[in-house]
Design a protein around this motif. Sequence first.
Motif, PDB file in Angstrom:
ATOM      1  N   PHE A   9       0.833  -1.199   0.000  1.00  0.00           N
ATOM      2  CA  PHE A   9       0.000   0.000   0.000  1.00  0.00           C
ATOM      3  C   PHE A   9       0.868   1.250   0.000  1.00  0.00           C
ATOM      4  CE2 PHE A   9      -2.868   3.110   2.168  1.00  0.00           C
ATOM      5  CZ  PHE A   9      -3.862   3.118   1.203  1.00  0.00           C
ATOM      6  N   SER A  10       1.951   1.223   0.768  1.00  0.00           N
ATOM      7  CA  SER A  10       2.864   2.372   0.815  1.00  0.00           C
ATOM      8  C   SER A  10       3.510   2.612  -0.537  1.00  0.00           C
ATOM      9  CB  SER A  10       3.948   2.138   1.877  1.00  0.00           C
ATOM     10  OG  SER A  10       3.383   1.967   3.159  1.00  0.00           O
ATOM     11  N   GLU A  11       3.961   1.536  -1.198  1.00  0.00           N
ATOM     12  CA  GLU A  11       4.604   1.679  -2.501  1.00  0.00           C
ATOM     13  C   GLU A  11       3.616   2.158  -3.555  1.00  0.00           C
ATOM     14  OE1 GLU A  11       6.630  -1.879  -3.606  1.00  0.00           O
ATOM     15  OE2 GLU A  11       8.238  -1.608  -2.143  1.00  0.00           O
ATOM     16  N   LYS A  12       2.366   1.672  -3.482  1.00  0.00           N
ATOM     17  CA  LYS A  12       1.349   2.121  -4.435  1.00  0.00           C
ATOM     18  C   LYS A  12       1.115   3.623  -4.286  1.00  0.00           C
ATOM     19  CE  LYS A  12      -0.032  -1.877  -6.279  1.00  0.00           C
ATOM     20  NZ  LYS A  12      -0.001  -2.196  -7.723  1.00  0.00           N
ATOM     21  N   MET A  13       0.975   4.087  -3.042  1.00  0.00           N
ATOM     22  CA  MET A  13       0.703   5.511  -2.843  1.00  0.00           C
ATOM     23  C   MET A  13       1.929   6.346  -3.162  1.00  0.00           C
ATOM     24  SD  MET A  13      -1.030   7.561   0.367  1.00  0.00           S
ATOM     25  CE  MET A  13      -2.632   6.828   0.081  1.00  0.00           C
ATOM     26  N   ILE A  64       9.131   4.942   5.553  1.00  0.00           N
ATOM     27  CA  ILE A  64       7.677   5.145   5.540  1.00  0.00           C
ATOM     28  C   ILE A  64       6.993   4.039   6.330  1.00  0.00           C
ATOM     29  CG2 ILE A  64       5.632   5.117   4.050  1.00  0.00           C
ATOM     30  CD1 ILE A  64       7.433   6.459   1.890  1.00  0.00           C
ATOM     31  N   GLN A  65       7.421   2.798   6.112  1.00  0.00           N
ATOM     32  CA  GLN A  65       6.822   1.670   6.819  1.00  0.00           C
ATOM     33  C   GLN A  65       7.082   1.765   8.324  1.00  0.00           C
ATOM     34  OE1 GLN A  65       7.729  -2.031   4.936  1.00  0.00           O
ATOM     35  NE2 GLN A  65       6.275  -3.200   6.177  1.00  0.00           N
ATOM     36  N   ALA A  66       8.285   2.164   8.697  1.00  0.00           N
ATOM     37  CA  ALA A  66       8.610   2.310  10.118  1.00  0.00           C
ATOM     38  C   ALA A  66       7.764   3.417  10.760  1.00  0.00           C
ATOM     39  CB  ALA A  66      10.094   2.612  10.284  1.00  0.00           C
ATOM     40  N   GLU A  67       7.551   4.508  10.022  1.00  0.00           N
ATOM     41  CA  GLU A  67       6.734   5.610  10.539  1.00  0.00           C
ATOM     42  C   GLU A  67       5.293   5.166  10.743  1.00  0.00           C
ATOM     43  OE1 GLU A  67       6.337   9.505  11.976  1.00  0.00           O
ATOM     44  OE2 GLU A  67       8.122   8.329  11.477  1.00  0.00           O
ATOM     45  N   LEU A  68       4.801   4.339   9.853  1.00  0.00           N
ATOM     46  CA  LEU A  68       3.453   3.804   9.999  1.00  0.00           C
ATOM     47  C   LEU A  68       3.340   2.947  11.256  1.00  0.00           C
ATOM     48  CD1 LEU A  68       2.438   2.897   6.342  1.00  0.00           C
ATOM     49  CD2 LEU A  68       1.049   4.188   7.957  1.00  0.00           C
ATOM     50  N   GLU A  69       4.311   2.077  11.470  1.00  0.00           N
ATOM     51  CA  GLU A  69       4.292   1.211  12.649  1.00  0.00           C
ATOM     52  C   GLU A  69       4.300   2.039  13.936  1.00  0.00           C
ATOM     53  OE1 GLU A  69       7.567  -1.437  12.262  1.00  0.00           O
ATOM     54  OE2 GLU A  69       6.768  -2.444  10.485  1.00  0.00           O
ATOM     55  N   ARG A  70       5.069   3.123  13.940  1.00  0.00           N
ATOM     56  CA  ARG A  70       5.147   3.969  15.136  1.00  0.00           C
ATOM     57  C   ARG A  70       3.842   4.716  15.403  1.00  0.00           C
ATOM     58  NH1 ARG A  70      10.569   4.815  13.382  1.00  0.00           N
ATOM     59  NH2 ARG A  70       9.942   6.604  12.103  1.00  0.00           N
ATOM     60  N   ASN A  71       3.021   4.872  14.374  1.00  0.00           N
ATOM     61  CA  ASN A  71       1.793   5.666  14.496  1.00  0.00           C
ATOM     62  C   ASN A  71       0.535   4.837  14.273  1.00  0.00           C
ATOM     63  OD1 ASN A  71       2.566   8.766  14.705  1.00  0.00           O
ATOM     64  ND2 ASN A  71       4.040   7.802  13.320  1.00  0.00           N
ATOM     65  N   CYS A 122      15.171   2.578   0.841  1.00  0.00           N
ATOM     66  CA  CYS A 122      15.382   3.207   2.145  1.00  0.00           C
ATOM     67  C   CYS A 122      14.199   4.105   2.504  1.00  0.00           C
ATOM     68  CB  CYS A 122      16.680   3.999   2.151  1.00  0.00           C
ATOM     69  SG  CYS A 122      18.153   2.973   1.942  1.00  0.00           S
ATOM     70  N   ALA A 123      13.685   4.805   1.510  1.00  0.00           N
ATOM     71  CA  ALA A 123      12.524   5.666   1.754  1.00  0.00           C
ATOM     72  C   ALA A 123      11.305   4.830   2.129  1.00  0.00           C
ATOM     73  CB  ALA A 123      12.229   6.514   0.524  1.00  0.00           C
ATOM     74  N   VAL A 124      11.098   3.714   1.423  1.00  0.00           N
ATOM     75  CA  VAL A 124       9.958   2.852   1.734  1.00  0.00           C
ATOM     76  C   VAL A 124      10.117   2.254   3.125  1.00  0.00           C
ATOM     77  CG1 VAL A 124       8.672   0.797   1.047  1.00  0.00           C
ATOM     78  CG2 VAL A 124       9.540   2.354  -0.706  1.00  0.00           C
ATOM     79  N   ASP A 125      11.337   1.864   3.480  1.00  0.00           N
ATOM     80  CA  ASP A 125      11.587   1.361   4.839  1.00  0.00           C
ATOM     81  C   ASP A 125      11.202   2.409   5.879  1.00  0.00           C
ATOM     82  OD1 ASP A 125      12.553  -1.011   3.863  1.00  0.00           O
ATOM     83  OD2 ASP A 125      14.672  -0.511   4.130  1.00  0.00           O
TER      84      ASP A 125
END
Length: 761
Positions: free
Chosen positions: A707-711, A731-738, A726-729
């Motif tokens: 979903f992150s890569e699609k957006m 983004i995914q980490a930021e999602l997990e934190r929030n 690295c950017a996708v990593d």
Amino acid sequence: MRISSLFMSIALLLAASSSLWAEPARHQAEFEKHVKPFLKKYCADCHSGDFAESGVDLASFNTAEQVMTSGRKTWQKTLDMLAAGTMPPKEETQPSAEELTQTLEWIRNALADYSCDGPVDPGRETIRRLNRVEYENTIRDLLGIEFKATEEFPADDVGYGFDNIGDVLSLSPLLLEKYYDAAETIANKAIVTDPERLIRSDRLKDFKLKDGSKSDDRISFASHNVAGTDFHVETPGEYKVSIRAFGTRAGDDLPNMHVKVDDEKKDFSVDAERGKEKNYEITKRFSKGKHRLEISFTNDFYDPNNSNPQRRDRNLMVNSVKLVGPPGVKPEDFPESHRVIFVAYPGQEGITAEVAARRILTRFASRAFRRPATADEVNRLYALVSSSQADGAKFEESIRDGVIAILCSPNFLYRVEMDESKQPVRAITEYELASRLSYFLWSSAPDQQLLTLAYEGKLRSQLDPQIERMMKSPKSSALVENFAGQWLQLRNLESAKPDRRQFRSFTSQLAQDMRRETELFVASIMQDDRSILDLIAADYSYLNESLAKHYGVKDIQGNEFRKVSLADKGRGGLLTQASILTVTSHPTRTSPVKRGKWVLENILGTPPPDPPADVPTLEGQKELTGTLRQRMAQHMANPSCASCHSRMDPIGFSLENYDAVGAFRTKDEGQKIDAKGELPGGVQFEGAKGLREIILKDHRDEFVRTFSEKMLTYALGRGVEYYDMCAVDAIQAELERNDYRFSALVKAIVHSDPFQKRRTQ
């Protein structure tokens, strides 16, 4: 000096790219020792050369670096197939456990071995033309004019699943012509070149004939008669009573029309004939209040013996009567589109026509170009306007020519980002950031608040508040319609043609309701800032009476959509919505293959390869019998089909309780539906509920990353590449934190290096 700078830039660029992986030399040694022999022994027969199976040419990879960079997607698929045991095919020679383990371990390590500590490579966006939706929305927000670009322009090409990808948004000669025609149409609609047409004009009706009944403002005088009406004037001033009339002739005189307005009288010899009607006018100052108008025909004449039949009867015909005025047009009388363009007029505040024109052109071009227009650009535009005025054009007409030129400019039609930096990577300007942000969230140009912040150099420091503001705007519906609509393939509903004999309940209106349900559902995730996992897990949706009936949900009445709990209805999340189930079916039946492929591509990010060209379709194999599941099992006996179908079909079969238009069912071909599935590796599940649970439990990270890569793809207007990992990593980490909040995803994308920066070389 220039050459040395160029080599330095290239060196920095290569450094930025090579820093992505840690030890390519170590991986190369293992690649030569174990992987290349494995490929040659077990894969090369099918996956090499121009005719490689499914287009996967593994023999073309000669270095570990190729695998770790440009070949990542191919090798991720290879890893999935080898790990699942679907490759090599069962009928082919199989590798030993040791060979397979060594190869799998190398691929995993090579794909996972990259570093995010070195220089950033944010990628480079191709200059992007506005697609049809963006053009339409931009004109709406720029001028307040509705122009249906989606109807006037040819369809945009699609890349990576979206129609806003720079690499595929070409500009054909036909489209160039349509852009010019559109600019003319828009400018003509936006600008009032004749202010006189803005003067109020009211039709006077309800005339009462002296000899006869009531009439509107179309009056036929076949003989002497008087037609009168009363009217009310709200604003005192000078008006024109305009009577559009014609007559038929007989004898030597023209028809005489006697007009009386209050106490003022005037006679008109009506020389206009049928088809060539004229306006006959009286100018008079009216006070506020009630007034009286009378129209008389005073010289009726009949000459039955005239040799010309057209000259035997003199009559008078009135087609319309209008009260026009008072004269003089105030600024507020002009439409919004005119007012946003004409921010100055000659003589206003003592300025000249040139100063007024330059002010207008500077402001409008700056808004259209989404950054300050340069002096050179304004000079060229003014030269065009000045030339029009020299040819006799009025001020408004000459400005219209300038507006047409602006709307045809590449700086309007394209989202231009100029690379003048000597560094290999640069931060985009605040104006470029404003455009990226607005076209991401609104599919339209930045509004004045964004442009003002960009002008002040404060946009970057206020990004999060601006994102929150923009997400609350009604214009954010564009993110649902254009991102989710394409990610979920909702646009395919327009062309869906389920067999009407089998699915009598399906109508074009029901298809619209299906799409509306999904759009409202995704919008609720966005507007309520819910977890993106709710796209799969939610136990509610939005239904109206028609769709509720289709789903078997009771007590829902009316066309209005409302939030409905589906906790005990066997449905939940995107996977069981009729829109998705319909676009992943055939006209006459469901398609476990299409549904399974859809989930693999759009939910899990592991799309299967295209089928071999020589594999027959299910319908083409007449010898297959039984239920759909039984026929699919026979179809899978073909070794060339089994490898991919073993991944797709179990997912698709779990959705078999929903027919080709998404209605619930328990039987197929008279037999009870078996909705059990088993994925490679022995993981078992049953039905849509089991599929949702396995995605959320065992494949949550794959869904979040997909979903992150699609957006991110949609936001950048280009495909996600290896240097974006690295950017996708992050983004995914930021999602997990929030807690996977939707806003966290949007903010993480906007703050990411690919969104904030660009490669200049």
